[in-house]
Design a protein around this motif. Structure first.
Motif, PDB file in Angstrom:
ATOM      1  N   LYS A  76      10.765 -70.117   4.201  1.00 15.22           N
ATOM      2  CA  LYS A  76      11.019 -71.175   3.162  1.00 15.22           C
ATOM      3  C   LYS A  76      11.740 -70.449   1.849  1.00 15.22           C
ATOM      4  O   LYS A  76      11.002 -69.469   1.464  1.00 15.22           O
ATOM      5  N   ARG A  77      12.600 -71.217   1.388  1.00 11.08           N
ATOM      6  CA  ARG A  77      13.045 -70.644   0.044  1.00 11.08           C
ATOM      7  C   ARG A  77      12.675 -71.529  -1.403  1.00 11.08           C
ATOM      8  O   ARG A  77      12.869 -72.970  -1.098  1.00 11.08           O
ATOM      9  N   TYR A  78      12.633 -71.048  -2.311  1.00 13.23           N
ATOM     10  CA  TYR A  78      12.169 -71.890  -3.564  1.00 13.23           C
ATOM     11  C   TYR A  78      13.080 -71.280  -4.555  1.00 13.23           C
ATOM     12  O   TYR A  78      13.437 -69.974  -4.406  1.00 13.23           O
ATOM     13  N   TYR A  79      13.429 -71.809  -5.698  1.00 16.12           N
ATOM     14  CA  TYR A  79      14.517 -71.475  -6.804  1.00 16.12           C
ATOM     15  C   TYR A  79      13.556 -71.663  -8.090  1.00 16.12           C
ATOM     16  O   TYR A  79      13.144 -72.885  -8.256  1.00 16.12           O
ATOM     17  N   PHE A  80      13.926 -70.665  -9.157  1.00 16.17           N
ATOM     18  CA  PHE A  80      13.477 -70.984 -10.423  1.00 16.17           C
ATOM     19  C   PHE A  80      14.541 -70.560 -11.466  1.00 16.17           C
ATOM     20  O   PHE A  80      15.331 -69.454 -11.119  1.00 16.17           O
ATOM     21  N   VAL A  81      14.719 -71.415 -12.435  1.00 14.37           N
ATOM     22  CA  VAL A  81      15.847 -71.074 -13.400  1.00 14.37           C
ATOM     23  C   VAL A  81      15.272 -70.435 -14.449  1.00 14.37           C
ATOM     24  O   VAL A  81      14.382 -70.779 -15.236  1.00 14.37           O
ATOM     25  N   LEU A 100       1.195 -63.233   3.929  1.00 19.29           N
ATOM     26  CA  LEU A 100       2.432 -63.772   3.561  1.00 19.29           C
ATOM     27  C   LEU A 100       3.432 -62.415   3.487  1.00 19.29           C
ATOM     28  O   LEU A 100       2.949 -61.444   2.996  1.00 19.29           O
ATOM     29  N   GLU A 101       4.697 -62.665   3.795  1.00 19.55           N
ATOM     30  CA  GLU A 101       5.813 -61.809   3.407  1.00 19.55           C
ATOM     31  C   GLU A 101       6.790 -62.368   2.434  1.00 19.55           C
ATOM     32  O   GLU A 101       7.315 -63.596   2.698  1.00 19.55           O
ATOM     33  N   TRP A 102       6.963 -61.957   1.351  1.00 17.54           N
ATOM     34  CA  TRP A 102       7.830 -62.806   0.461  1.00 17.54           C
ATOM     35  C   TRP A 102       8.815 -61.698  -0.324  1.00 17.54           C
ATOM     36  O   TRP A 102       8.363 -60.589  -0.615  1.00 17.54           O
ATOM     37  N   SER A 143       9.469 -57.238  -3.459  1.00 16.04           N
ATOM     38  CA  SER A 143       9.078 -57.818  -2.044  1.00 16.04           C
ATOM     39  C   SER A 143       7.314 -57.430  -1.792  1.00 16.04           C
ATOM     40  O   SER A 143       7.081 -56.378  -2.465  1.00 16.04           O
ATOM     41  N   TYR A 144       6.819 -58.128  -1.095  1.00 18.19           N
ATOM     42  CA  TYR A 144       5.436 -57.799  -0.546  1.00 18.19           C
ATOM     43  C   TYR A 144       4.987 -58.334   0.676  1.00 18.19           C
ATOM     44  O   TYR A 144       5.704 -59.364   0.992  1.00 18.19           O
ATOM     45  N   LYS A 145       4.023 -57.668   1.148  1.00 16.55           N
ATOM     46  CA  LYS A 145       3.495 -58.372   2.632  1.00 16.55           C
ATOM     47  C   LYS A 145       1.880 -58.053   2.414  1.00 16.55           C
ATOM     48  O   LYS A 145       1.649 -56.958   2.302  1.00 16.55           O
ATOM     49  N   GLY A 146       1.455 -59.143   2.810  1.00 20.65           N
ATOM     50  CA  GLY A 146      -0.189 -58.974   2.718  1.00 20.65           C
ATOM     51  C   GLY A 146      -0.824 -60.270   2.278  1.00 20.65           C
ATOM     52  O   GLY A 146      -0.168 -61.533   2.204  1.00 20.65           O
ATOM     53  N   LEU A 166       9.755 -66.850   1.509  1.00 23.21           N
ATOM     54  CA  LEU A 166       8.332 -66.671   2.056  1.00 23.21           C
ATOM     55  C   LEU A 166       8.635 -66.931   3.495  1.00 23.21           C
ATOM     56  O   LEU A 166       9.140 -67.873   4.103  1.00 23.21           O
ATOM     57  N   ILE A 167       7.495 -66.054   4.189  1.00 24.48           N
ATOM     58  CA  ILE A 167       7.482 -66.433   5.614  1.00 24.48           C
ATOM     59  C   ILE A 167       6.150 -66.006   5.908  1.00 24.48           C
ATOM     60  O   ILE A 167       5.617 -65.078   5.423  1.00 24.48           O
ATOM     61  N   SER A 168       5.425 -66.674   7.012  1.00 19.62           N
ATOM     62  CA  SER A 168       4.157 -66.190   7.515  1.00 19.62           C
ATOM     63  C   SER A 168       4.484 -66.033   8.914  1.00 19.62           C
ATOM     64  O   SER A 168       4.854 -67.000   9.831  1.00 19.62           O
ATOM     65  N   THR A 169       4.122 -64.904   9.374  1.00 17.13           N
ATOM     66  CA  THR A 169       4.410 -64.568  11.129  1.00 17.13           C
ATOM     67  C   THR A 169       3.159 -64.682  11.729  1.00 17.13           C
ATOM     68  O   THR A 169       3.093 -64.486  12.984  1.00 17.13           O
TER      69      THR A 169
END
Length: 586
Positions: A76-81, A100-102, A143-146, A166-169
């Protein structure tokens, strides 16, 4: 309208991002005359009021925490200006119940926008080409995973469109996002002290005392902070979001939403956006205060063995009601009651002390032993016959409330049941066997018992009792100076003694209940209270009834009547006491 596509496990999900938002970003980047104002309270309130801006757009509002949901393996994608160069930027991701991995990427926007100022919508093909350009251009920032609460922080960020993917595996899960361009002034998360550990200062069998250093947010920033204590037997938690996910595991909130049924395609309110923000409400008041949640073994008395207690701003707390010899995990969260956002201390764990070992009482063959069991307490007794035997007789007289009795022969369960009154049990013997007897008190009150065990039974130590041990008063035979009573006997010849005691007229049933200890024999009574003793029995059980007239009573007075049956060994059992009142006039 332009589209982002990503795949789910079972079907392709398509979410639309309004091109109006991207156009606003382009205008803000390329047109000085039409430049959007810098982020301020007015913009923030506008974002919160205009739900259509975020409903299907995945645009992150500036300065507000949002909650959302991930399907497993569906990015899923999110955007911030960010509107101006050299702008501070802080983005915090809080996983709830799964890692999560993001990845955060800076999208470089094209310098010109076709159709600008014409008021005509851009053709779909041109939208797709523009999106392809946006996707190809971009710089990976972080990037981060945990499953930790993790933040990206930059003091000088370039303007542009920031993309968070973001993705949840592991599984479907909840998560939270907070982004702001004014991190120094916002400070919605309480600060931790230089030593954020939780210490165990005292440890008992059912209690653990915790202590921690106070949050600087209270003393330095003067913001309202309360502490919430989390207790469970599984693991430490890294966020209150994870705690809520555990508590609400069976609730509809944690049920994976069904596209086309539960939302279309995502319901705004479902994922945590609040709707009570008025246009003039200050940001510091936009969140509802935290409501303390009390439970262990109480989080809704369901499957979850977890307790959450919010205790105000105290930094010492004693957890009680724990089980002995059990390991517990303890977490402390500092919660900003204005923003409703929290920060986790470094949790700890501790094992409560063992229960004091019960002494096992040895029973002697053929000897009556008195036993006292506390309310809900446990007592152990052992019987070890000195010779070979084919059976063991166990005689038990429960004098007060019912008890649970268990008997094990060399570890094998031979008997388990609740009992009250007088009972006898015959157990199959075994050479050199040992018998362990476990007595557990009831929830209602303490218990007193008399127990005798033998492998050479002859006569029963306790007198036999009828099923009904009430005393019957004949109201028509009641006079100013006498009452006539009756009670049941058995087929065994026993001695019965009748006693009376003058009591106050306001003598209550509760007072009578306190005198129902059947183990207290007639030897404790005054001689003046004795009425008569006599023997009786009947070979025909239905005819085993006797009566007695008690004379010499005072008019209009209340008396407590007791009947004791005395066995061959001298041990007595008291029938249920009876309260009776003589007539005032005759």
């Amino acid at each position: 309208m332009f589209y982002l596509h990503w795949g789910g496990r079972e079907q392709l999900m398509t979410l639309a991002i309004p091109w109006m938002v991207i156009s606003l970003v382009l205008l803000a980047t390329n047109s000085r005359t039409q430049k959007l104002p810098t982020r301020d309270e007015e913009l923030f309130q506008m974002q919160l009021r205009d739900k259509s801006l975020f409903h299907d757009s995945s645009i992150i509002p500036d300065g507000a925490e949002i909650s959302s949901y991930l399907f497993r393996d569906a990015p899923k994608r999110y955007y911030f200006v960010v509107e101006e160069d050299n702008t501070p930027l802080s983005i915090t991701i809080t996983p709830c119940d799964a890692p999560l991995e993001w990845k955060l990427t800076l999208q470089e926007l094209p310098e010109e926008s076709s159709g600008e100022g014409s008021g005509e919508p851009e053709p779909l093909e041109q939208q797709k080409q523009r999106q392809q350009v946006l996707n190809e251009l971009g710089t990976d920032l972080y990037s981060y995973k945990g499953n930790d609460v993790e933040s990206y922080l930059a003091s000088n960020s370039p303007s542009g469109l920031y993309r968070l993917e973001l993705i949840s595996t592991e599984k479907d899960t909840n998560f939270k996002i907070y982004a702001t361009t004014t991190p120094d002034s916002d400070q919605p998360y309480p600060e931790l002290p230089y030593d954020p550990r939780v210490d165990v200062t005292s440890l008992g069998r059912t209690t653990v005392t915790l202590a921690w250093k106070p949050s600087p947010t209270i003393s330095q920033l003067r913001q309202p902070v309360q502490y919430c204590v989390i207790i469970n037997k599984e693991h430490n938690f890294k966020s209150l979001c994870a705690v809520e996910a555990k508590l609400n595991a069976d609730d509809a909130f944690m049920t994976a939403p069904k596209p086309g049924l539960d939302f279309s395609p995502f319901d705004f309110a479902y994922f945590g956006f609040t709707s009570d923000h008025g246009p003039h409400r200050e940001r510091k008041n936009r969140a509802k205060p935290v409501t303390p949640r009390l439970s262990l073994h109480t989080a809704r008395a369901r499957k979850v063995d977890l307790q959450q207690i919010c205790i105000g701003n105290k930094n010492i707390f004693t957890v009680s009601g724990l089980k002995p010899d059990t390991q517990y995990y303890f977490d402390i969260f500092a919660v900003n009651t204005n923003s409703n956002m929290s920060t986790a201390y470094v949790g700890t764990f501790a094992k409560t002390k063992e229960e004091a070992k019960q002494k096992t009482l040895e029973l002697k063959d053929g000897k009556v032993t008195d036993v006292f069991v506390k309310r809900k307490g446990v007592k152990f007794l052992r019987f070890s016959p000195v010779s070979s035997h084919q059976k063991v007789m166990l005689y038990v007289h429960s004098c007060l409330d019912a008890v649970q009795i268990q008997v094990r022969r060399d570890g094998k369960l031979m008997l388990s049941q609740n009992m009250e009154g007088v009972r006898q049990f015959q157990l199959r013997g075994k050479p050199k066997a040992k018998y362990l007897i476990r007595l557990k008190g009831s929830k209602r009150g303490a218990s007193m018992l008399k127990i005798l065990a033998t492998n050479r039974p002859n006569k029963q130590p306790f007198p036999s009792l009828p099923e009904d041990t009430r005393i019957k008063v004949f109201d028509k035979l009641r006079t100013c100076s006498s009452v006539t009573v009756a009670w049941l006997g058995t087929q065994d010849r026993n001695k019965f003694c009748v006693y009376r005691k003058l009591v106050e007229n306001n003598y209550s049933e509760e007072q009578k209940k306190r005198e129902q200890n059947q183990c207290i024999g007639p030897d404790t009574r005054k001689k003046s209270e004795k009425v008569v003793c006599k023997y009786f029995h009947s070979h025909i059980l239905q005819k085993a009834v006797t009566t007695e007239t008690i004379r010499g009573l005072q008019p209009g007075k209340s008396y407590l009547l007791d009947v004791y049956v005395i066995g061959h060994g001298g041990h007595s059992v008291k029938y249920q006491s009876k309260l009776v009142k003589t007539r005032r006039s005759c």
